[in-house]
Motif scaffolding. Structure first.
Motif, PDB file in Angstrom:
ATOM      1  N   ALA A 228     -76.521  17.140   5.176  1.00 34.18           N
ATOM      2  CA  ALA A 228     -75.763  17.276   3.925  1.00 34.18           C
ATOM      3  C   ALA A 228     -74.462  16.507   3.981  1.00 34.18           C
ATOM      4  CB  ALA A 228     -75.472  18.745   3.637  1.00 34.18           C
ATOM      5  N   VAL A 229     -74.082  15.973   2.825  1.00 37.42           N
ATOM      6  CA  VAL A 229     -72.709  15.523   2.581  1.00 37.42           C
ATOM      7  C   VAL A 229     -72.152  16.466   1.531  1.00 37.42           C
ATOM      8  CG1 VAL A 229     -71.231  13.694   1.669  1.00 37.42           C
ATOM      9  CG2 VAL A 229     -73.151  13.108   3.167  1.00 37.42           C
ATOM     10  N   GLY A 230     -71.064  17.154   1.873  1.00 34.32           N
ATOM     11  CA  GLY A 230     -70.528  18.156   0.968  1.00 34.32           C
ATOM     12  C   GLY A 230     -69.024  18.046   0.806  1.00 34.32           C
ATOM     13  N   ILE A 231     -68.519  18.704  -0.215  1.00 31.83           N
ATOM     14  CA  ILE A 231     -67.092  18.720  -0.544  1.00 31.83           C
ATOM     15  C   ILE A 231     -66.625  20.170  -0.553  1.00 31.83           C
ATOM     16  CG2 ILE A 231     -65.376  18.239  -2.342  1.00 31.83           C
ATOM     17  CD1 ILE A 231     -67.313  16.028  -3.352  1.00 31.83           C
ATOM     18  N   ALA A 232     -65.527  20.456   0.165  1.00 30.64           N
ATOM     19  CA  ALA A 232     -64.929  21.794   0.089  1.00 30.64           C
ATOM     20  C   ALA A 232     -64.198  21.921  -1.242  1.00 30.64           C
ATOM     21  CB  ALA A 232     -63.959  22.000   1.248  1.00 30.64           C
TER      22      ALA A 232
END
Length: 306
Positions: free
Chosen positions: A127-131
């Motif tokens: 995954a590539v995710g954003i907080a």
């Protein structure tokens, strides 16, 4: 049901014919597992965590299903990076706002998952995710940040989430609203090394990771349970998905040096580059854990950017 070859069979999932292992957990239990039987699997350290989480039957976009989805033996790795809030905002829906570590600086992550024993059988994921700030409360950003970096609770918006099996792709995409596709994806994590490789459409490297595993600390089952809330839209309506992780053995390195992340060509690489990451500030590895993934529930999300 017609078999594709001797050790697999096709099952219907919300109108999709997906291939699953013949005699695997999904084939045998259809998400309603015999915990006593699963406890006898040598890869599973125990099932007490799951006995406290009764499953319920719910309607979903993939038809009636039981929730939560149980993952009895997993390992994970996560790189947390600083990135400019300006770049992050270009990839977020207007209803969500980045969780900032300082004015103008947010947090993004690259994650790798290996699910050895699970209700929908073995698969790997990245995954590539954003907080992001929790969608439904005000200006408690600092406390959210501390909890997030301590891995107690995170809120996220995911840009890419490739997996290795059809059932994981259909459940994740149609059932949860996640940006999932099927690709070749290797994840190997032990006490000494952490390695992962996501393959792109042409067989080359999308993302890959080689690193020394941080020193691990063991935890009794139930002592350290972290949670992640992910926001997605399903048929135009906002939903939140809760996952609860029972951490059994994990470690963290801050400002890691012995981490080689190759950003190649592909959907994950494009998503990561678009966030313009500046530097890696934390590397978390869990060599042993368990997970309960709940089905999404509708949630109210207020626009923040107007």
């Amino acid at each position: 049901m017609a078999s594709t070859h001797a050790d697999t069979l096709k099952v219907d999932l919300g109108g999709h014919a997906v291939t699953v292992p013949k005699g695997g957990l999904y084939d045998r239990y259809r998400m309603n597992p015999d915990l006593d039987e699963i406890a006898r699997d040598p890869r599973v350290s125990g099932v007490d965590f799951f006995r406290q989480l009764p499953k319920i039957k719910v309607d979903s976009p993939i038809g009636p299903t039981l929730t939560p989805n149980f993952y009895y033996s997993i390992s994970t790795a996560r790189l947390t990076m600083l990135a400019p809030s300006r770049a992050i905002r270009t990839r977020l829906p207007e209803e969500l706002a980045p969780l900032e570590i300082a004015p103008g600086l947010g947090l993004v992550s690259v994650m790798f998952f290996r699910y050895d024993v699970c209700d929908i059988d073995f698969y790997t994921e990245a995954a590539v995710g954003i907080a992001v700030k929790p969608a439904r409360h005000g200006r408690l950003g600092f406390f959210d940040l501390v909890a997030g970096l301590k891995n107690e609770h995170l809120d996220s918006y995911v840009l890419s989430l490739p997996v290795t099996t059809e059932i994981a792709q259909v459940r994740g995409h149609d059932g949860y609203g996640f940006p999932k596709w099927v690709t070749e994806l290797d994840v190997d994590i032990d006490d000494s090394r952490t390695a992962a490789r996501v393959t792109n459409d042409t067989g080359g490297v999308d993302l890959s990771l080689q690193a020394t595993t941080p020193k691990q600390t063991a935890h009794p089952s139930g002592e350290r349970v972290s949670s992640l809330t992910s926001y997605t839209t399903i048929n135009g309506a906002w939903h939140s998905t809760l996952s609860q992780t029972n951490v059994l053995s994990a470690g963290t390195t801050r400002f890691p040096r012995d981490v080689a992340l190759q950003v190649g060509e592909g959907r994950m690489a494009d998503d990561l580059r678009s966030l313009k990451p500046i530097r890696t500030i934390q590397f978390d590895v869990m060599t042993e854990g368990q997970l309960a993934l709940h089905m999404p529930v509708p949630t109210s999300v207020q626009s923040r950017n107007k």
